[in-house]
Design a protein around this motif. Structure first.
Motif, PDB file in Angstrom:
ATOM      1  N   ASP A   1       0.819  -1.314  -0.185  1.00 22.46           N
ATOM      2  CA  ASP A   1       0.013  -0.008   0.159  1.00 22.46           C
ATOM      3  C   ASP A   1       0.895   1.122   0.070  1.00 22.46           C
ATOM      4  O   ASP A   1       2.058   1.251   0.591  1.00 22.46           O
ATOM      5  N   LEU A   2       0.246   2.329  -0.589  1.00 25.85           N
ATOM      6  CA  LEU A   2       0.916   3.699  -0.573  1.00 25.85           C
ATOM      7  C   LEU A   2      -0.150   4.454  -0.507  1.00 25.85           C
ATOM      8  O   LEU A   2      -1.312   4.372  -1.356  1.00 25.85           O
ATOM      9  N   ILE A   3       0.068   5.838   0.047  1.00 25.63           N
ATOM     10  CA  ILE A   3      -1.013   6.770  -0.309  1.00 25.63           C
ATOM     11  C   ILE A   3      -0.143   8.116  -0.844  1.00 25.63           C
ATOM     12  O   ILE A   3       0.776   8.606  -0.753  1.00 25.63           O
ATOM     13  N   VAL A   4      -0.928   8.727  -2.126  1.00 29.55           N
ATOM     14  CA  VAL A   4      -0.348   9.835  -2.678  1.00 29.55           C
ATOM     15  C   VAL A   4      -1.293  10.823  -2.366  1.00 29.55           C
ATOM     16  O   VAL A   4      -2.393  10.652  -2.436  1.00 29.55           O
ATOM     17  N   TYR A   5      -0.927  12.120  -2.354  1.00 23.07           N
ATOM     18  CA  TYR A   5      -1.790  13.316  -2.363  1.00 23.07           C
ATOM     19  C   TYR A   5      -1.848  14.111  -3.511  1.00 23.07           C
ATOM     20  O   TYR A   5      -0.504  14.427  -4.061  1.00 23.07           O
ATOM     21  N   ALA A   6      -2.907  14.525  -4.251  1.00 21.43           N
ATOM     22  CA  ALA A   6      -2.954  15.272  -5.346  1.00 21.43           C
ATOM     23  C   ALA A   6      -3.750  16.689  -5.105  1.00 21.43           C
ATOM     24  O   ALA A   6      -4.810  16.529  -4.654  1.00 21.43           O
ATOM     25  N   ASP A   7      -3.292  17.768  -5.911  1.00 18.06           N
ATOM     26  CA  ASP A   7      -4.108  18.902  -5.897  1.00 18.06           C
ATOM     27  C   ASP A   7      -4.967  19.021  -7.242  1.00 18.06           C
ATOM     28  O   ASP A   7      -4.573  19.106  -8.232  1.00 18.06           O
ATOM     29  N   ARG A   8      -6.504  18.843  -6.847  1.00 17.40           N
ATOM     30  CA  ARG A   8      -7.496  18.670  -7.919  1.00 17.40           C
ATOM     31  C   ARG A   8      -7.433  20.057  -8.538  1.00 17.40           C
ATOM     32  O   ARG A   8      -8.122  19.785  -9.805  1.00 17.40           O
ATOM     33  N   THR A   9      -7.081  21.084  -8.083  1.00 16.66           N
ATOM     34  CA  THR A   9      -6.901  22.365  -8.963  1.00 16.66           C
ATOM     35  C   THR A   9      -6.021  22.395  -9.855  1.00 16.66           C
ATOM     36  O   THR A   9      -5.967  23.204 -10.982  1.00 16.66           O
ATOM     37  N   ARG A  10      -5.146  21.483  -9.970  1.00 18.20           N
ATOM     38  CA  ARG A  10      -3.847  21.611 -10.924  1.00 18.20           C
ATOM     39  C   ARG A  10      -4.199  20.390 -11.768  1.00 18.20           C
ATOM     40  O   ARG A  10      -3.492  20.537 -12.984  1.00 18.20           O
ATOM     41  N   TYR A  11      -4.766  19.310 -11.319  1.00 16.67           N
ATOM     42  CA  TYR A  11      -4.681  18.058 -12.250  1.00 16.67           C
ATOM     43  C   TYR A  11      -6.139  17.514 -12.403  1.00 16.67           C
ATOM     44  O   TYR A  11      -6.871  17.657 -11.360  1.00 16.67           O
ATOM     45  N   ASP A  12      -6.451  16.992 -13.363  1.00 16.12           N
ATOM     46  CA  ASP A  12      -7.828  16.195 -13.614  1.00 16.12           C
ATOM     47  C   ASP A  12      -7.688  14.959 -13.174  1.00 16.12           C
ATOM     48  O   ASP A  12      -8.650  14.380 -12.833  1.00 16.12           O
ATOM     49  N   PHE A  13      -6.421  14.010 -13.472  1.00 13.02           N
ATOM     50  CA  PHE A  13      -6.340  13.000 -13.105  1.00 13.02           C
ATOM     51  C   PHE A  13      -4.953  12.657 -12.663  1.00 13.02           C
ATOM     52  O   PHE A  13      -4.042  13.305 -13.365  1.00 13.02           O
ATOM     53  N   VAL A  14      -4.538  11.508 -11.997  1.00 16.90           N
ATOM     54  CA  VAL A  14      -3.264  11.081 -11.862  1.00 16.90           C
ATOM     55  C   VAL A  14      -3.254   9.664 -12.262  1.00 16.90           C
ATOM     56  O   VAL A  14      -4.215   8.772 -12.489  1.00 16.90           O
ATOM     57  N   ARG A  15      -2.050   9.339 -13.199  1.00 17.61           N
ATOM     58  CA  ARG A  15      -1.602   7.992 -13.737  1.00 17.61           C
ATOM     59  C   ARG A  15      -0.748   7.223 -12.733  1.00 17.61           C
ATOM     60  O   ARG A  15       0.455   7.740 -12.187  1.00 17.61           O
ATOM     61  N   PHE A  16      -0.888   6.119 -12.304  1.00 18.54           N
ATOM     62  CA  PHE A  16      -0.127   5.318 -11.510  1.00 18.54           C
ATOM     63  C   PHE A  16       0.622   4.295 -12.552  1.00 18.54           C
ATOM     64  O   PHE A  16      -0.150   3.548 -13.170  1.00 18.54           O
ATOM     65  N   GLU A  17       1.999   4.333 -12.411  1.00 18.57           N
ATOM     66  CA  GLU A  17       2.660   3.373 -13.273  1.00 18.57           C
ATOM     67  C   GLU A  17       3.626   2.526 -12.245  1.00 18.57           C
ATOM     68  O   GLU A  17       4.097   3.129 -11.363  1.00 18.57           O
ATOM     69  N   VAL A  18       3.450   1.157 -12.600  1.00 19.02           N
ATOM     70  CA  VAL A  18       4.193   0.422 -11.788  1.00 19.02           C
ATOM     71  C   VAL A  18       5.268  -0.724 -12.492  1.00 19.02           C
ATOM     72  O   VAL A  18       4.572  -1.067 -13.672  1.00 19.02           O
ATOM     73  N   SER A  19       6.533  -0.901 -12.275  1.00 16.64           N
ATOM     74  CA  SER A  19       7.461  -1.462 -13.040  1.00 16.64           C
ATOM     75  C   SER A  19       7.865  -2.616 -12.135  1.00 16.64           C
ATOM     76  O   SER A  19       8.249  -2.319 -10.994  1.00 16.64           O
ATOM     77  N   LEU A  20       8.112  -3.851 -12.389  1.00 15.30           N
ATOM     78  CA  LEU A  20       8.331  -4.876 -11.649  1.00 15.30           C
ATOM     79  C   LEU A  20       9.477  -5.871 -12.347  1.00 15.30           C
ATOM     80  O   LEU A  20       9.156  -6.088 -13.440  1.00 15.30           O
ATOM     81  N   ALA A  21      10.610  -6.205 -11.865  1.00 12.74           N
ATOM     82  CA  ALA A  21      11.461  -6.719 -12.444  1.00 12.74           C
ATOM     83  C   ALA A  21      11.881  -8.225 -11.554  1.00 12.74           C
ATOM     84  O   ALA A  21      11.987  -8.103 -10.485  1.00 12.74           O
ATOM     85  N   TYR A  22      11.771  -9.229 -12.159  1.00 15.24           N
ATOM     86  CA  TYR A  22      12.040 -10.536 -11.522  1.00 15.24           C
ATOM     87  C   TYR A  22      12.606 -11.532 -12.477  1.00 15.24           C
ATOM     88  O   TYR A  22      13.034 -11.264 -13.811  1.00 15.24           O
ATOM     89  N   GLU A  23      13.000 -12.917 -11.955  1.00 14.02           N
ATOM     90  CA  GLU A  23      13.709 -13.856 -12.523  1.00 14.02           C
ATOM     91  C   GLU A  23      13.333 -15.237 -12.090  1.00 14.02           C
ATOM     92  O   GLU A  23      12.522 -15.311 -10.819  1.00 14.02           O
ATOM     93  N   LYS A  24      13.460 -16.283 -12.462  1.00 17.96           N
ATOM     94  CA  LYS A  24      13.482 -17.660 -11.641  1.00 17.96           C
ATOM     95  C   LYS A  24      14.140 -17.565 -10.368  1.00 17.96           C
ATOM     96  O   LYS A  24      15.265 -16.991 -10.477  1.00 17.96           O
ATOM     97  N   VAL A  25      13.556 -18.201  -9.381  1.00 20.17           N
ATOM     98  CA  VAL A  25      14.475 -18.367  -8.244  1.00 20.17           C
ATOM     99  C   VAL A  25      15.593 -19.047  -8.397  1.00 20.17           C
ATOM    100  O   VAL A  25      16.475 -18.791  -7.397  1.00 20.17           O
ATOM    101  N   ASP A  26      15.871 -19.954  -9.357  1.00 17.88           N
ATOM    102  CA  ASP A  26      16.958 -20.891  -9.519  1.00 17.88           C
ATOM    103  C   ASP A  26      18.323 -20.305 -10.024  1.00 17.88           C
ATOM    104  O   ASP A  26      19.254 -20.799 -10.103  1.00 17.88           O
ATOM    105  N   ASN A  27      17.632 -19.053 -11.036  1.00 13.47           N
ATOM    106  CA  ASN A  27      19.170 -18.477 -11.578  1.00 13.47           C
ATOM    107  C   ASN A  27      19.744 -17.583 -10.698  1.00 13.47           C
ATOM    108  O   ASN A  27      19.334 -17.221  -9.487  1.00 13.47           O
ATOM    109  N   LEU A  28      20.855 -17.229 -11.087  1.00 11.77           N
ATOM    110  CA  LEU A  28      21.677 -16.361 -10.585  1.00 11.77           C
ATOM    111  C   LEU A  28      21.293 -15.180 -10.383  1.00 11.77           C
ATOM    112  O   LEU A  28      20.587 -14.696 -11.575  1.00 11.77           O
TER     113      LEU A  28
END
Length: 239
Positions: free
Chosen positions: A167-194
């Motif tokens: 969880d995370l909470i973000v605060y946005a000023d609605r007088t300056r923005y009409d909507f907010v975009r949340f972008e998530v990037s995840l990096a991973y690999e097989k657990v058996d790999n180096l």
């Protein structure tokens, strides 16, 4: 004498046939058992190890409150191992971007859809408004987990079907923005790999990104092992 010898030969042939039949049945039972063991091992160990890692990302956004012109938005990001192999999560990055819309009474050249699209394979045009892209970065967070960094870090591994939420909470000023975009990037690999070493990097637009420390041109194997999942969603600030 001949009768006795014939009887003896018949008894020997009968015994040999029974013994061969017994051996065949025994081999069939052993073969079936061996096949069953192989099938179990293949399904439980071999097949999952051959499958590529797969992690899904989902974000649930809800309004958590407001004060004056600011709106608090709670984002619950869930990462889940949807593959058959164990996964080592190496890093994640969040970017929250404020976007403003500029409205017009009549469509202009910049907002109208072009009449000739030619070889264009993507179109993004609204009739009466434009968006202030790339927007303003309101919040960015990055985490490198154990294996991705030389420093001491928390481990993050997911078994098949396992999910973890953050969880995370973000605060946005609605007088300056009409909507907010949340972008998530995840990096991973097989657990058996180096583990693949990563670094956090800031782009020209101010967003945070995950990058491999290795040079993918000189060390392509490291980059091949590394898998990524990107997810984005938007939340309107209008009441």
């Amino acid at each position: 004498m001949r009768a006795e010898r014939s009887a003896s030969i018949g008894t020997t042939r009968s015994f040999d046939a029974e013994r061969i039949n017994t051996v065949v049945q025994t081999l069939a039972i052993l073969g079936a058992g061996a096949w069953g063991v192989y099938t179990f091992i293949y399904e439980a160990r071999i097949k999952p190890s051959l499958e590529p890692p797969a992690v899904s990302v989902a974000t649930n956004l809800v309004k958590a409150g407001e004060r004056d012109n600011y709106i608090a938005i709670r984002s619950t990001v869930t990462r889940k191992n949807v593959g058959q192999a164990g996964v080592r999560v190496l890093g994640l990055a969040y970017n929250v971007i404020g976007i403003r819309a500029q409205f017009r009474d009549e469509p202009s050249e910049t907002t109208a859809v072009p009449s000739d699209l030619g070889d264009t394979n993507s179109v993004a045009a609204a009739r009466n408004y434009t968006l202030t892209e790339p927007g303003t970065v309101l919040l960015r967070q990055g985490v490198l987990f154990a294996g991705a960094t030389e420093s001491e870090a928390e481990a993050s591994e997911l078994n098949p079907g396992e999910a973890v939420s953050r969880d995370l909470i973000v605060y946005a000023d609605r007088t300056r923005y009409d909507f907010v975009r949340f972008e998530v990037s995840l990096a991973y690999e097989k657990v058996d790999n180096l583990p693949v070493k990563l670094r956090l990097e800031t782009g020209r637009d101010g967003t945070l990104a995950l990058r491999a420390r290795a040079d993918c041109r000189s060390e392509p194997r490291s980059c091949t092992r590394l898998k990524t999942t990107d997810f984005g969603t938007e939340f309107s600030l209008w009441n």
